[in-house]
Design an enzyme around this catalytic site. Structure first.
Site, PDB file in Angstrom:
ATOM      1  N   SER A 125     -27.216 -23.804  57.252  1.00 54.11           N
ATOM      2  CA  SER A 125     -27.332 -24.105  55.836  1.00 54.11           C
ATOM      3  C   SER A 125     -27.520 -25.610  55.618  1.00 54.11           C
ATOM      4  O   SER A 125     -28.519 -26.169  56.062  1.00 54.11           O
ATOM      5  CB  SER A 125     -26.103 -23.558  55.086  1.00 54.11           C
ATOM      6  OG  SER A 125     -26.292 -23.564  53.701  1.00 54.11           O
ATOM      7  N   ASP A 154     -32.028 -13.743  52.701  1.00 57.23           N
ATOM      8  CA  ASP A 154     -31.115 -14.817  52.295  1.00 57.23           C
ATOM      9  C   ASP A 154     -31.003 -14.862  50.771  1.00 57.23           C
ATOM     10  O   ASP A 154     -31.993 -15.031  50.063  1.00 57.23           O
ATOM     11  CB  ASP A 154     -31.632 -16.155  52.822  1.00 57.23           C
ATOM     12  CG  ASP A 154     -30.607 -17.274  52.725  1.00 57.23           C
ATOM     13  OD1 ASP A 154     -29.711 -17.179  51.859  1.00 57.23           O
ATOM     14  OD2 ASP A 154     -30.703 -18.232  53.507  1.00 57.23           O
ATOM     15  N   HIS A 193     -27.607 -14.870  54.146  1.00 63.30           N
ATOM     16  CA  HIS A 193     -27.431 -16.277  54.523  1.00 63.30           C
ATOM     17  C   HIS A 193     -26.639 -16.406  55.826  1.00 63.30           C
ATOM     18  O   HIS A 193     -26.926 -17.264  56.653  1.00 63.30           O
ATOM     19  CB  HIS A 193     -26.718 -17.011  53.388  1.00 63.30           C
ATOM     20  CG  HIS A 193     -26.740 -18.496  53.531  1.00 63.30           C
ATOM     21  ND1 HIS A 193     -27.899 -19.228  53.614  1.00 63.30           N
ATOM     22  CD2 HIS A 193     -25.725 -19.411  53.607  1.00 63.30           C
ATOM     23  CE1 HIS A 193     -27.612 -20.512  53.733  1.00 63.30           C
ATOM     24  NE2 HIS A 193     -26.308 -20.648  53.730  1.00 63.30           N
TER      25      HIS A 193
END
Length: 836
Positions: free
Chosen positions: A699, A772, A806
């Protein structure tokens, strides 16, 4: 997920298992044909042949991934039993590939009206704390998938949901009758939008959200559109950050109504159901005395610009008593859609918010109302209105920052916490709910960044009505605080007694080496003082213990077996070092099992995540502990310890704002300086050499990786997972950056590694979940950076994981992610420069 676009009418089409398998076979066939075509005509392959099927890493890593998980524990209200929720190993990708509908920022399994991708347990077991007597919950069948599980307020029963393929079922088990579970009703729960059920305070009934009777078939997509999809803005400011899975068409609205609609009802242990409300119910909460229910309902018009949290919302109090069940007693608010909220980090939705019952009295609803007209836009007041909900509300507290939460105790003790995200300030007050004339007393006023100065959070306990209230000392003069105990030696969790009058703190217990003990609950009867805690060490998995704080005697409550763990005996140390500007830094250094320094330096992987700070002092505080169990991990860098790599995990990469500057004004020089300091330290220690160091992150950590590869030559390779690389695609802010692109063009441009793709020369492995849903990290971010680096002749590989969000959960995905990373590191780091 399959998407069929019809001139703006977007339908998320559900699929059965046979259809999914046919599609998967077709995809593999098409990829094979495509690869053959490209090979024949000399095109560069963007899909390697070995990427068509999932691959697996070394057996040591597979064993680590498949190790059983330590159960989740829930203490009973009477504090005499522990509920153990047995957690499964990673689910197969086939489970993630179940039908999924994405609407208004949420994801729903249309087959069973459950929130998709929800974590589930495989079974429930009870342990009596006094004698370790174990009792399984029976009657749920083999292969059970348990959703939510809750103790009744009297601690005699457990309610839980069983998640089936086509429905969610509500069960109750009585502890006294052998723990045999019974299904309460044939009706299915609706868990698509909010919580599915909760106990009433009498422990003999529940309030639950049910799928409406006679719901019928879902709406069908009209093949031919009746016109275009139009969105417009007529001069109003709308500075929302980028969101995913928003509504896009009238068909989406119809689906949202269909799956969101539910019937809220009371249900007794005899299965009798009484309707309370119906609609798209966002939240509900019974009053402590069980006579009322606070109900929040989503209403039209819906928005295509913001997620469900900003939709129009009506909040009501309804009667739960038999004679008038469902009657609306009070409409507390009816908020319009919130599309034009401010971008300020302390901004909140206009109007009242955070409705909740005061847990220490029978029926008093509380909420927060912003103070209007202040120059800095801050300020809240906490209001309360008692049954029968007539007249004007009472003001319990006014705060200058933003109200965060309240801890209720009794008429003369409640704690209110206010904070500012922008200034990192947090203040805790004691208020006197029954006496508005008494001035509040300030207990703590500190920086939220100051981990060393964190006094802990108030300990609470379940009361007879099912609420949680402050845990008072036997004399009523003190409360208890539980904290992480951050210190220069690392985290040392504690429990302390806090005197409400003198405001003095006395530590009752603090974790000491070689263990890491986390307090759970204090049993203070006056003469004796006992503590329920979770204990772990570097080599021992977490277990629950009962400790007599007077004698020091320790009794094991659970005896979870430490799983097969190839990294349990690694060397672990929290190290400290300095950046060239004097900022203190720290990180956790892991060395493989049996490694000795005379063997020479190792290839090393640095895995990090940058964070913003307002002060260098706070940035330099140590986090973590050298005495925690080294868990078998399926994310992050620790699996690579089994392959001969050293790992520097979570080294602090602080981006400090001072002298009137925002942190990101100097993002790159600070990031580079932190990376240089980390490398200098591991090289100084002799555990790594500069030519064989890789950097990785997930991330915002992936964003860091791309920037370090673009602006330095420090690393042999990089691994970037689920990142965002072009900040012009998140123009209304990202992470802790609250300025828009148009207010900070240079900052956005300089921080975007996409703009410097021509400078990324070190090999970079990119991994991204194709589903995601995280704000800002669209899969497109990875696709575009990959195309840029590839077009510029760089060394790059992009792996898109089907059905993954994610974070990655499917077993095949997790193993393949590790296989990809292992190959990348071995080729470009461990064996860099070797022939072949």
């Amino acid at each position: 997920m399959m998407r069929f676009s019809n001139r703006g009418r977007v339908a998320r089409v559900t699929k059965d298992t046979n259809f999914a398998s046919r599609v998967q076979r077709l995809i593999v066939t098409l990829r094979t044909i495509t690869c053959s075509f490209m090979a024949c005509f000399g095109f560069g392959l963007t899909l390697a042949a070995d990427a068509v099927r999932y691959q697996v890493p070394s057996q040591a890593i597979i064993d680590m991934i498949d190790a059983p998980q330590v159960p989740q524990t829930l203490l009973s209200p009477n504090r005499d039993w522990l509920m153990l929720l047995e957690r499964p190993a990673l689910p197969p990708v086939a489970e993630l590939a179940q039908p999924e509908i994405r609407l208004a920022g949420i994801r729903i399994n249309p087959r069973n009206s459950n929130q998709s991708r929800a974590g589930l347990a495989t079974g429930i077991k009870l342990i009596k704390i006094a004698d370790r007597f174990e009792k399984p919950i029976n009657g749920v069948g083999q292969g059970a998938r348990v959703g939510d599980a809750q103790w009744s307020p009297d601690g005699k029963r457990i309610a839980f949901s069983l998640v089936k393929d086509n429905a969610i079922e509500l069960f109750v088990a009585e502890i006294a009758n052998g723990g045999i579970a019974k299904r309460l009703t044939d009706r299915a729960l609706n868990n698509a939008i909010g919580k599915a059920f909760v106990w009433q305070s009498d422990s003999k009934s529940l309030v639950a959200n049910f799928v409406p009777l006679g719901r019928g078939a879902p709406p069908k997509l009209v093949d031919l559109p009746v016109g275009p999809l139009i969105m417009e803005n007529l001069g109003k400011r709308n500075t929302e950050r980028t969101h995913q899975d928003l509504l896009k068409s009238q068909y989406d609205e119809a689906l949202f109504d269909y799956y969101g609609m539910s019937e809220l009802a009371g249900i007794g242990l005899d299965g009798r159901i009484t309707l309370i409300a119906q609609g798209v119910i966002r939240a509900f909460q019974p009053s402590p005395n069980g006579e009322y229910v606070m109900v929040q309902t989503i209403r039209r018009p819906y928005s295509y610009s913001v997620p469900i949290s900003r939709f129009p919302l009506k909040t009501e109090i309804r009667d739960a008593r038999d004679e008038d069940v469902g009657k609306v007693l009070k409409t507390l608010s009816d908020l319009a859609v919130a599309e034009n909220e401010e971008l300020d980090p302390d901004a909140v939705r206009k109007g009242p918010r955070q409705y909740a019952w005061r847990s220490d009295v029978p029926a008093t609803i509380t909420w927060v109302q912003p103070v209007e007209g202040r120059r800095n836009g801050l300020g809240d007041q906490l209001l309360a209105l008692a049954a029968p909900f007539e007249g004007e509300p009472q003001t319990l507290a006014k705060v200058d920052l933003r109200y965060q939460t309240a801890f209720w105790g009794r008429d003369d003790v409640a704690l209110v916490v206010e904070a500012s995200r922008k200034t990192r300030r947090t203040v805790t007050w004691r208020i006197f709910p029954a006496d508005s004339t008494r001035a509040p007393v300030k207990l703590f006023d500190r920086s939220s960044e100051d981990r060393y100065g964190d006094p802990g959070i108030p300990a609470t306990e379940a009361d007879s009505r099912g609420g949680r209230t402050l845990n008072f000392s036997p004399d009523g003069k003190a409360i208890y605080l539980i904290g992480n105990g951050a210190s220069p030696e690392g985290d040392r969790p504690f429990i302390a007694r806090y005197d409400l009058e003198t405001r003095e703190t006395k530590h009752l217990y603090r974790s000491e080496a070689p263990y890491y003990d986390t307090p759970i609950a204090l049993f203070d009867s006056g003469p004796t003082l006992k503590l329920l805690l979770q204990r772990e060490s570097v080599t021992e998995a977490p277990n629950i213990h009962f400790r007599d704080l007077t004698t020091g005697a320790m009794q094991a409550v659970t005896r979870f077996v430490t799983p097969k763990n190839p990294i349990a005996l690694v060397t672990k140390e929290v190290i400290r070092y300095k950046r060239k500007d004097g900022v203190e830094l720290s990180g956790t250094l892991y060395l493989p099992v049996g490694y000795k320094k005379d063997e020479g330096p190792l290839p090393l992987l640095i895995w990090a995540y940058p964070r913003e700070f307002r002060s260098a002092e706070a940035a330099g505080q140590v986090s973590g502990s050298s005495y925690r169990y080294v868990r078998p991990s399926f994310s992050g860098p620790l699996p690579f310890l089994t392959l001969g790599y050293a790992v520097l995990d979570n080294p602090v990469m602080p981006i400090v704002g001072d002298n009137g500057k925002e942190p990101n004004d100097t993002y790159l020089p600070q990031l580079i300086a932190s990376a240089e300091a980390a490398i200098d330290e591991v090289v100084r220690r002799g555990v790594a050499d500069r030519s064989r160091i890789a950097v990785g992150g997930h991330s915002y950590g992936a964003f860091m990786v791309a920037n370090l590869l673009a602006h330095t030559k420090l690393f042999a390779a990089g691994i970037a997972e689920s990142g965002a690389y072009n900040r012009t695609l998140t123009p209304f802010g990202f992470q802790a950056e609250d300025r828009t692109f148009w207010r900070a063009r240079d900052v956005y441009s300089q921080m975007s590694p996409f703009n410097f793709a021509d400078q990324i020369k070190a090999p970079m492995l990119m991994i991204h979940g194709e589903a995601d849903s995280n704000t800002g990290t669209f899969p497109l971010q990875s696709e575009r950076l990959y195309q840029a680096i590839r077009g510029l002749g760089g060394t790059v590989r992009l792996v898109m994981l089907p059905h993954e969000d994610h974070g990655y959960r499917g077993r095949e995905s997790v193993l393949h992610r590790l296989w990809e990373s292992q190959r990348w590191l071995d080729k470009y780091v461990k064996n860099a420069g070797k022939a072949g």
